[in-house]
Scaffold this motif. Sequence first.
Motif, short mmCIF file in Angstrom:
data_model
loop_
_atom_site.label_atom_id
_atom_site.label_comp_id
_atom_site.label_asym_id
_atom_site.label_seq_id
_atom_site.Cartn_x
_atom_site.Cartn_y
_atom_site.Cartn_z
N ILE A 71 0.88 -1.17 0.00
CA ILE A 71 0.00 0.00 0.00
C ILE A 71 0.91 1.21 0.00
CG2 ILE A 71 -1.85 1.22 1.19
CD1 ILE A 71 -2.62 -1.37 2.54
N SER A 72 0.94 1.94 -1.09
CA SER A 72 1.88 3.05 -1.25
C SER A 72 1.61 4.20 -0.29
CB SER A 72 1.85 3.56 -2.69
OG SER A 72 2.22 2.53 -3.59
N ASN A 73 0.34 4.46 -0.02
CA ASN A 73 -0.04 5.54 0.90
C ASN A 73 -1.12 5.03 1.84
OD1 ASN A 73 1.41 8.05 -0.30
ND2 ASN A 73 0.39 7.12 -2.06
N VAL A 74 -0.79 4.91 3.13
CA VAL A 74 -1.79 4.43 4.09
C VAL A 74 -2.56 5.61 4.68
CG1 VAL A 74 -0.60 2.30 4.70
CG2 VAL A 74 -0.05 4.41 5.92
N TYR A 75 -3.79 5.33 5.07
CA TYR A 75 -4.68 6.32 5.68
C TYR A 75 -5.23 5.76 6.98
CZ TYR A 75 -4.42 8.38 1.02
OH TYR A 75 -3.97 8.92 -0.16
N PRO A 76 -5.81 6.60 7.84
CA PRO A 76 -6.36 6.11 9.11
C PRO A 76 -7.32 4.94 8.95
CG PRO A 76 -6.27 8.50 9.15
CD PRO A 76 -5.88 8.08 7.76
N GLU A 77 -8.09 4.90 7.85
CA GLU A 77 -9.01 3.79 7.64
C GLU A 77 -8.30 2.48 7.32
OE1 GLU A 77 -9.40 6.49 3.91
OE2 GLU A 77 -9.11 6.69 6.08
N ASP A 78 -6.97 2.52 7.12
CA ASP A 78 -6.20 1.30 6.93
C ASP A 78 -5.76 0.70 8.26
OD1 ASP A 78 -6.14 1.19 4.05
OD2 ASP A 78 -4.81 2.93 4.11
N SER A 79 -6.08 1.36 9.37
CA SER A 79 -5.77 0.81 10.69
C SER A 79 -6.59 -0.45 10.93
CB SER A 79 -6.10 1.84 11.78
OG SER A 79 -5.36 3.02 11.62
N GLY A 80 -6.09 -1.34 11.78
CA GLY A 80 -6.86 -2.52 12.15
C GLY A 80 -6.05 -3.80 12.12
N GLU A 81 -6.73 -4.93 12.26
CA GLU A 81 -6.09 -6.23 12.31
C GLU A 81 -5.88 -6.80 10.91
OE1 GLU A 81 -7.04 -8.46 16.48
OE2 GLU A 81 -8.43 -8.78 14.83
N TYR A 82 -4.73 -7.43 10.73
CA TYR A 82 -4.38 -8.09 9.48
C TYR A 82 -3.90 -9.50 9.79
CZ TYR A 82 -4.39 -3.41 7.39
OH TYR A 82 -4.76 -2.16 6.95
N TRP A 83 -4.25 -10.44 8.94
CA TRP A 83 -3.77 -11.81 9.13
C TRP A 83 -3.93 -12.61 7.85
CZ3 TRP A 83 -8.41 -10.33 11.59
CH2 TRP A 83 -9.56 -11.01 11.19
N CYS A 84 -3.38 -13.85 7.84
CA CYS A 84 -3.57 -14.79 6.75
C CYS A 84 -4.70 -15.74 7.12
CB CYS A 84 -2.30 -15.62 6.51
SG CYS A 84 -0.85 -14.69 6.07
N GLU A 85 -5.53 -16.06 6.17
CA GLU A 85 -6.64 -16.98 6.45
C GLU A 85 -6.88 -17.93 5.28
OE1 GLU A 85 -11.40 -16.46 7.15
OE2 GLU A 85 -10.06 -15.29 8.43
N THR A 86 -7.04 -19.22 5.62
CA THR A 86 -7.31 -20.21 4.59
C THR A 86 -8.78 -20.19 4.22
OG1 THR A 86 -7.84 -21.99 6.14
CG2 THR A 86 -5.51 -21.68 5.57
#
Length: 228
Positions: A71-86
């Motif tokens: 993501i070249s430019n992050v914004y406040p709405e890009d905050s949060g949890e990230y993970w890998c999921e099958t």
Amino acid sequence: MTLVVLCAHGQKVDAVSFRISPNRLQFFEYEAVTFYCDGVLYCQVVHKFKGKIESCSKANMKTPTGSYCTISNVYPEDSGEYWCETEGGNRSNKINITVTVGSVILESPAIPVIEEGNVTLWCRNKTASSNFTTDFYKYGHPVHNSSTGNMTIHRVSKSDEGLYKCSISGVGESSESWLSVRATNPDICNDTRPSTCDATPWIISTTVFGSLMLVVGLYHLGKCCWKR
């Protein structure tokens, strides 16, 4: 907001590693962030927000060990949890990032720190790079004052785990981020393999009970033979 990595059917989730670059949890608005999914032939990185699932970005690329998304430019709405999921719903490790429009962020590692190692937390000013007086807090309580903008924790232990933030006098304070500490030899039970962990007590109980019954049976058999 959630980032999900949908892996090909049949992939083993415990072989997947999810990481972020730069390796930290807080970012200023407009900074670049890259998410990596390693350990599988290919995982598509997608972004879930308000029930809508879409590709992380047009830069979702394959690598020899997995895939990545920038993501070249992050914004406040890009905050949060990230993970890998099958596709089956199993998840990898989680990364919870914060994107701020403010002037101060806390640079703490996104991946867990191993016990007995050292970790340095940095308080970063968006507009100045020179040294400045900084206060560090854990759960809102002051734990360190620095004139160089950093705090080093030596020989990290589980007691050092928790929510940290920092403040710069006359500038502002950062958001809170969780510092995670991992044991040198972690237990095989973890959230990516709940069925194995849940089954372990039953396996042990069954084995012990079976052994006890065998001993009792042999005892009665031997007693019978001696009488004859």
